[in-house]
Design an enzyme around this catalytic site. Structure first.
Site, PDB file in Angstrom:
ATOM      1  N   ARG A   1       4.182   3.776  -5.847  1.00 57.14           N
ATOM      2  CA  ARG A   1       3.716   2.864  -4.798  1.00 57.14           C
ATOM      3  C   ARG A   1       2.583   3.477  -3.986  1.00 57.14           C
ATOM      4  NH1 ARG A   1       7.290  -1.405  -4.042  1.00 57.14           N
ATOM      5  NH2 ARG A   1       6.171  -1.951  -2.158  1.00 57.14           N
TER       6      ARG A   1
ATOM      7  N   ASP B   1       0.832  -2.141  -3.778  1.00 57.97           N
ATOM      8  CA  ASP B   1       1.998  -1.390  -4.247  1.00 57.97           C
ATOM      9  C   ASP B   1       2.840  -2.221  -5.216  1.00 57.97           C
ATOM     10  OD1 ASP B   1       2.631  -3.061  -2.158  1.00 57.97           O
ATOM     11  OD2 ASP B   1       3.073  -1.437  -0.768  1.00 57.97           O
TER      12      ASP B   1
ATOM     13  N   MET C   1       0.810  -1.200   0.000  1.00 58.85           N
ATOM     14  CA  MET C   1       0.000   0.000   0.000  1.00 58.85           C
ATOM     15  C   MET C   1       0.851   1.259   0.000  1.00 58.85           C
ATOM     16  SD  MET C   1      -2.622  -1.770   2.405  1.00 58.85           S
ATOM     17  CE  MET C   1      -1.577  -3.173   2.393  1.00 58.85           C
ATOM     18  N   CYS C   2       2.205   1.078   0.082  1.00 64.26           N
ATOM     19  CA  CYS C   2       3.001   2.245   0.377  1.00 64.26           C
ATOM     20  C   CYS C   2       4.440   2.097  -0.085  1.00 64.26           C
ATOM     21  CB  CYS C   2       3.070   2.476   1.879  1.00 64.26           C
ATOM     22  SG  CYS C   2       1.534   2.224   2.714  1.00 64.26           S
ATOM     23  N   GLY C   3       5.108   3.233  -0.053  1.00 64.12           N
ATOM     24  CA  GLY C   3       6.547   3.234  -0.203  1.00 64.12           C
ATOM     25  C   GLY C   3       7.137   4.004   0.964  1.00 64.12           C
TER      26      GLY C   3
END
Lengths: 302, 652
Positions: A32, B431, A1-3
């Site tokens: 991301r 992601d 869900m993230c970087g």
């Protein structure tokens, strides 16, 4: 869900361009997480001088009324504001204070949306890209020693500024985390910490990591030892970065399901979800990077 | 050697240029890669590509025949799915290096990350340094050579292939064992190392599959033929189905595996009715010519959309679960009716491609039969995350169906109980998924749509992720969907019903203010055009039929698809059984069924007062039961029950 991204400059005290470096790193991995972006930035700080940031005007309520209420609580707790300003969705105040930060924070949390309170930490976060946040909050001119950054794709929760990372461990000065992954024993761990008197202000599992680590640090456990314990105590897939006034660290789950890569030389230690972020610091140069193994953790101090 | 500078142009343009130079046989040098993703993805020319620095994710992915030389490091998924050709990496490679390779040679001079060689089928993955955790996880074939040490759980659940380790093995994975290395194997490794100028004098421990988990320990029992209506049971308590279930478990001592769909009564399309007077519906024999039904799916980001004469698709079903003849007949019928067919898991056979005018190619976690050449001749690509019949679980193909021919196309050992991975090696979150989607687009030059197949579970979250990960459309599959083989409990009890799934999907989009920004194809137990119209009214952009097309083509619904001895020649790989299936006849049967669906859609749309299926609305529906009302948000109004009962006999 993230970087995620993190950087610590080993030399030069608080005069390094941490803001600029983190903007580049996050821009490199914005794919991301296109929804929101945030920074946790550290400078040298001064004793008894607090930097406070609050979200105002992000909901229906009039920002003036919000600010008035914040100032009222600050006054009640004997906080002497010496500088205040509005910055996009933030209200920022610098103040003199030598009392109990946790007590003050909880009181403020009940009346306002606190972003961060710290002696050397300031968190800048909002909806938008790294460059959007820079435009609104002037991240690039921030000088300091170290910092974290995060890009977020909102999935379970809505796109709003409050859900952006980094997360501050409410009540614990200068502790911030950024996290990529999912903590699957969230409710169990949260109940455990709530029974011990901690308050949670979101349903985000990243806040749990921040509070979990703060709890350990409060018991005089070293950051490194707290990270070691987190690998056993937290279930799920995660790669997270943590920073305090003097330290930066990471931990990674036992299945190595979320990416993280690091680079270190005589001047910096940099960590990120993807090498493409690290490479932004050194365009055109191939880096000697390494990928931590499953269950790994480590810390560096300035 | 032609130079391409990534400081000057984006990767997408660079890959186009690399392919153009490849077609002309010119070698390429990539400057300033700075760990950018997707370098060289989709290249199918035998040229040399020299990367002057570090590459990011999926370097050399989905390529065939080219030779890549990377000076420094690479990110996750090095050489993903590579057929022939080679990659030499001067530094370290990130996780899942050599993912799903099918013949390539990959040499990493430094260390390699976790799960390297996951689901690889053929070829060699050689690491001169140390291998991280779970190398060779679920590999089906090929060879991994590790000159340094190996991390924990080496060869976890490997089904085939060999792993050679010169250093220490921290621990072995499930169903892996150490055996002696043969002299000729050592010679082969030495020859390989010489070819890549690697000097190494030591010897190796050899790790192979231990053969304890390749097949279920007990065989699946033959079940009595219980008629479906009985099977699904008027009585949900003690009935013949429950009785049989207990008896079989007393013999096999584990969960049951069976085919077909769920057999438990759940709120479904029969619990929804049209709230208008439909007494004249179906009277106009010319309805089809009076209602606009033409539908395009998947064009939102500029790819060529699927072009459908009606808002209907064939649901994904694999060659493997179904016979080649069945897939051929379905393909023919889809062409005759002007709609699109879908490969399901397990690759694209020639029979599927040549018979279906429009064919969506599915990409699953095992990457069984997945390859760049078939991607290039597909009309759409689909990332399978899960399916309605068994959300969160991988496919199952029991040994009887894993014939030599099938094993070859999937790239797996023959005769195993194939339990496909439940998740993708390279998709561990939204992601990672966005980088994967980009890889698929890069590989096919952004020409064709990329969709996602979602089994209905956490639809609310999944749909938002699908939108943000830039998919062109969603295939949403409710728990009434069927499967060739799955755990019986999962089929009956996991997931959410189809009518609840579409509601959750649309609510999620509305919640984030993105309604209408992604098309949804709804499936999962749709039986006819009436169900399709209800799906469209509820907000789906198209409906897909799986089981209904199989039944139209002769399936007798005995629920034993998993056994592999299908008497109708549908769910089998046995030529003796398959020859009973008459392809041209069944293709016509399926086509006629699809045309009946077309008429029903037209007749009902007309009766509801519209001239275009796109005008169908939620306001046209009511729920007949409180459960259906809660799930769909439709008003509860049982007074339409009689009309609903009659509609199937009136409009057919």
């Amino acid at each position: 869900m993230c970087g995620v991204a993190g950087i610590m400059f080993k030399n030069g005290g608080g005069s390094n361009e941490t803001g600029r470096a983190l903007i580049e790193m996050l821009d490199g991995c914005q794919h991301r997480g296109p929804d929101s972006t945030g920074f946790a930035l550290y400078d040298a700080g001064e004793d008894d001088r607090l930097h406070m940031r609050f979200f105002v005007g992000t909901g229906d309520e009039d920002p003036k009324a919000q600010i008035a209420r914040i100032k009222e609580i600050l006054a009640e707790h004997g906080v002497r504001v010496i500088k205040e300003e509005r910055q996009a969705n933030h209200f920022r105040a610098v103040a003199d204070f030598s009392g109990d930060i946790q007590k003050l924070s909880y009181a403020l949390e009940h009346a306002a949306k606190v972003v961060s309170i710290g002696r050397s930490l300031e968190i800048l976060k909002d909806v938008g890209s790294a460059h959007d946040i820079d435009k609104q909050y002037d991240v690039r001119h921030f000088k300091g020693s170290h910092g974290l950054g995060h890009v977020r794709m909102a999935t379970e929760s809505e796109v709003n500024p409050e859900a952006a990372h980094p997360f501050w461990a409410t009540g614990f000065e200068d502790l911030a985390i950024v996290h990529n992954g999912q903590i699957t024993n969230y409710f169990k761990m949260r109940r455990r910490l709530e029974r011990r008197g901690f308050e949670f202000h979101t349903d985000n599992d990243s806040e749990l990591i921040a509070v979990y680590l703060a709890d350990k640090l409060q018991q005089d456990v070293s950051l490194k030892e707290a990270l070691r314990m987190s690998v056993d105590d937290l279930d799920g897939t995660f790669s997270f970065l943590v920073s305090t006034k003097d330290e930066i660290g990471y931990a990674k789950d036992r299945l190595a399901a979320k990416p993280m890569i690091m680079y270190e030389d005589d001047d910096i230690i940099a960590l990120a979800s993807e090498e493409v972020s690290l490479n932004r610091l050194f365009p055109g140069k191939a880096l000697n990077t390494s990928e931590p193994p499953p269950g790994a953790y480590d810390t560096w101090s300035r | 050697m032609v130079q391409i500078d990534l400081a000057e142009i984006p990767v997408r343009r660079a890959n186009e240029l690399i392919r153009e130079h490849g077609a002309k046989g010119e070698d390429v040098e990539v400057l300033n890669p700075d760990a950018r993703h997707h370098v060289g993805v989709g290249l199918i020319s035998p040229i040399t590509v020299r990367v002057r620095g570090s590459a990011g994710y999926f370097c050399a992915g989905l390529s065939d025949a080219a030779r890549f030389l990377v000076d420094s490091n690479t990110g996750w998924g090095l050489g993903d799915n590579m057929y022939s050709g080679s990659v030499v990496v001067g530094g370290n490679a990130g996780a899942i290096a050599g993912l799903a390779i099918r013949g390539a040679e990959i040499v990493i001079k430094g260390n390699m990350g976790s799960r390297s060689g996951q689901v690889m089928k053929k070829g060699t993955l050689c690491c001169c340094g140390n291998a991280n955790f779970m190398a060779g996880y679920m590999m089906y074939g090929g060879r991994i050579i590790i000159l340094g040490d190996s991390g924990e759980r080496l060869g976890e659940n490997m089904a085939g292939g060999e792993i050679f380790v010169a250093g220490e093995i921290q621990s072995l994975g499930a169903d892996a064992q150490v055996v002696d290395i043969a002299a000729d194997e050592l010679d082969n490794i030495r020859e390989f190392l010489d070819r890549y100028d690697i000097s190494f004098k030591g010897t190796f421990k050899k790790v192979v599959n231990a053969g304890k988990q390749l097949r279920y320990a007990t065989r699946e029992q033959q079940v009595r033929s219980i008629p479906f209506y009985h099977f699904s049971g008027d009585c949900d308590y003690w009935n013949p189905k429950i009785q049989e279930d207990i008896y079989i478990k007393s013999q096999i001592g584990r969960y049951r595996v069976r085919g077909y769909g769920g057999a438990r009564a759940l709120p479904h399309f029969s619990d929804i009715a049209f709230r208008k007077d439909l007494s004249r519906a179906g009277e106009d024999a010319e309805a089809v010519s009076k209602v606009a039904m033409h539908t395009q799916i998947g064009g939102k980001s500029g790819a060529k959309p699927l072009d459908l004469t009606m808002p209907v698709l064939i649901a994904p079903m694999s060659y493997g679960a179904l016979s080649a003849s069945t897939k051929a007949a379905i393909g023919m019928a889809s062409t005759l009716s002007g709609i699109a067919e879908n490969t399901g898991e397990g690759g694209m056979s020639e029979a599927q491609r040549s018979n279906a005018k429009q064919l969506v190619f599915q990409c699953l976690g095992g990457r069984l039969g997945w390859n760049i050449h078939d991607m290039n001749r597909a009309d759409g690509l689909e990332v399978y995350i899960s399916q309605g019949a068994k959300p969160g679980f991988g496919g199952q193909l029991l040994a009887k169906k894993v014939t030599k021919e099938l094993a070859e196309i999937r790239g797996i050992p023959q005769g195993i109980d194939l339990r496909s991975p439940s998740r993708h090696p390279d998709i561990l979150g939204p992601d990672d998924l966005i980088i994967k989607v980009e890889e698929l687009r890069e590989a096919t030059g952004y020409r064709i749509p990329v969709s996602v197949k979602l089994g209905a579970g956490r639809v609310h979250d999944d749909v938002k992720i699908a939108l943000k990960d830039t998919f062109d459309f969603i295939e949403l599959d409710g728990m009434q969907g069927s499967t060739g083989a799955g755990g019986a409990e999962v089929m009956e009890y996991v997931g959410i019903p189809t009518i609840a799934a579409i509601r959750a999907a649309l609510d999620a989009l509305e919640e984030i203010g993105r309604s209408g920004e992604i098309q949804i194809v709804l499936m999962g137990g749709l039986r006819d055009g009436i169900d399709a119209v209800k799906a469209l009214c509820m907000g789906a952009d198209a409906a897909a039929f799986g089981t209904a097309t199989i039944i139209a083509g002769g399936c007798i619904a005995c629920m034993q698809c998993h056994v592999g001895q299908c008497v109708t020649g549908i769910a089998t790989q046995d030529p003796e059984h398959e020859k009973r299936y008459n392809v041209p006849v069944e293709a016509q049967n399926i086509h006629r069924f699809l045309e009946s669906v077309r008429f029903q859609i037209a007749a009902l749309t007309q009766a509801l007062g519209y001239d275009d299926v796109k005008k169908l609305s939620r306001d046209d529906l009511v729920a007949l039961t409180p459960e259906a009302a809660v799930m769909t948000g439709l008003p509860f109004d049982p007074s339409y029950r009689d009309q609903e009962r009659e509609i199937r006999s009136r409009v057919r």
